[in-house]
Each structure stands twice: as structure tokens, then as C-alpha cells.
Design a protein around this motif. Sequence first.
Motif, PDB file in Angstrom:
ATOM      1  N   SER A  35       0.828  -1.200   0.000  1.00 28.46           N
ATOM      2  CA  SER A  35       0.000   0.000   0.000  1.00 28.46           C
ATOM      3  C   SER A  35       0.865   1.253   0.000  1.00 28.46           C
ATOM      4  O   SER A  35       2.056   1.197   0.268  1.00 28.46           O
ATOM      5  CB  SER A  35      -0.910   0.011   1.242  1.00 28.46           C
ATOM      6  OG  SER A  35      -1.668  -1.172   1.315  1.00 28.46           O
ATOM      7  N   ARG A  51      -4.299  -1.571  -3.046  1.00 31.17           N
ATOM      8  CA  ARG A  51      -4.910  -2.398  -4.079  1.00 31.17           C
ATOM      9  C   ARG A  51      -4.858  -3.839  -3.597  1.00 31.17           C
ATOM     10  O   ARG A  51      -3.783  -4.385  -3.374  1.00 31.17           O
ATOM     11  CB  ARG A  51      -4.164  -2.248  -5.397  1.00 31.17           C
ATOM     12  CG  ARG A  51      -4.809  -3.008  -6.554  1.00 31.17           C
ATOM     13  CD  ARG A  51      -4.011  -2.822  -7.838  1.00 31.17           C
ATOM     14  NE  ARG A  51      -4.618  -3.473  -8.978  1.00 31.17           N
ATOM     15  CZ  ARG A  51      -4.525  -4.761  -9.245  1.00 31.17           C
ATOM     16  NH1 ARG A  51      -3.830  -5.547  -8.446  1.00 31.17           N
ATOM     17  NH2 ARG A  51      -5.108  -5.283 -10.312  1.00 31.17           N
ATOM     18  N   THR A  57      -9.659  -1.536  -5.107  1.00 34.21           N
ATOM     19  CA  THR A  57      -8.820  -0.445  -4.618  1.00 34.21           C
ATOM     20  C   THR A  57      -9.539   0.320  -3.510  1.00 34.21           C
ATOM     21  O   THR A  57     -10.767   0.411  -3.494  1.00 34.21           O
ATOM     22  CB  THR A  57      -8.451   0.526  -5.745  1.00 34.21           C
ATOM     23  OG1 THR A  57      -9.649   1.001  -6.368  1.00 34.21           O
ATOM     24  CG2 THR A  57      -7.603  -0.167  -6.798  1.00 34.21           C
ATOM     25  N   SER A  70      -2.449   1.719  -9.104  1.00 28.21           N
ATOM     26  CA  SER A  70      -2.481   0.679 -10.123  1.00 28.21           C
ATOM     27  C   SER A  70      -1.215  -0.167  -9.990  1.00 28.21           C
ATOM     28  O   SER A  70      -0.285   0.186  -9.269  1.00 28.21           O
ATOM     29  CB  SER A  70      -2.585   1.280 -11.524  1.00 28.21           C
ATOM     30  OG  SER A  70      -1.453   2.093 -11.804  1.00 28.21           O
TER      31      SER A  70
END
Length: 126
Positions: A35, A51, A57, A70
Motif C-alpha cells: 500500500s 490495491r 482499490t 495501479s
Amino acid sequence: QVQLVESGGGSVQSGGSLTLSCAFPPDTTSSYCISWFRQAPGKEREGVAARDYDGRTTYADSVKGRFTISQDNAKNTLYLQMNSLKPEDTGMYYCAAFRTLLPLGCLRPSRYYNYWGQGTQVTVSS
């Protein structure tokens, strides 16, 4: 040992954009939560975005709609696209990881995380 390496920080004006990158070891995401956190001077470290293994997310309320997390598994890299930056986004940004059997619900308090990158500085001027 999980080595995390952040890059991409810098100085921008309010309203600008930056993309941060976090390189992680291969085969990490199946058994680790990774994270993004940040820490402003004089403030506690806070979770910014995560994510999960299933692609879901989660974002801190303060960055929702502006930041996007991403991941590119081929490059073993986690990204944080930051748009519409504000002066209050200024701080040191870290990626962090902890081992878990099932990487879900990954946006957790910092005490869960035991692997941290060195951080990359983001400065937003008004």
C-alpha cells in the motif's frame, strides 16, 4: 525480507500531477498487501491507497477522485497517479508491505506493515 523502492516524487504547483512508483520483488502480491502511505511534517503517517489481490482499490477520503493506484505485475511495480494536487498533499510518500494469507482489505493502519521503502518526497506549492 521484502525490499521496496519508491521513486517519482518531486515539486509541483497546486493543481499539478505526479506519478509515484514502487518496485517490489517478484511473486510478492499473492501473499503480501502493498500500500501507499504518506507522512506530512509533524503529522502521523496515514494510509493513502491500497490495491487488494482481487484488484479492488481503497483510498483515503482526502484523496478519493484525485489519486489512482495501479499495478503492473510484469514490471513488479505499484503506481500512485496523483492529480489535482493540493499543498496539503505535501509529505514523504512510502510504499509498505506486510505478509498475509489473503491480501484483501489492504488499507490498514501503519502498525500492520513491517516492510517499508525509503520514501519519496512530494512537495506541492500554492
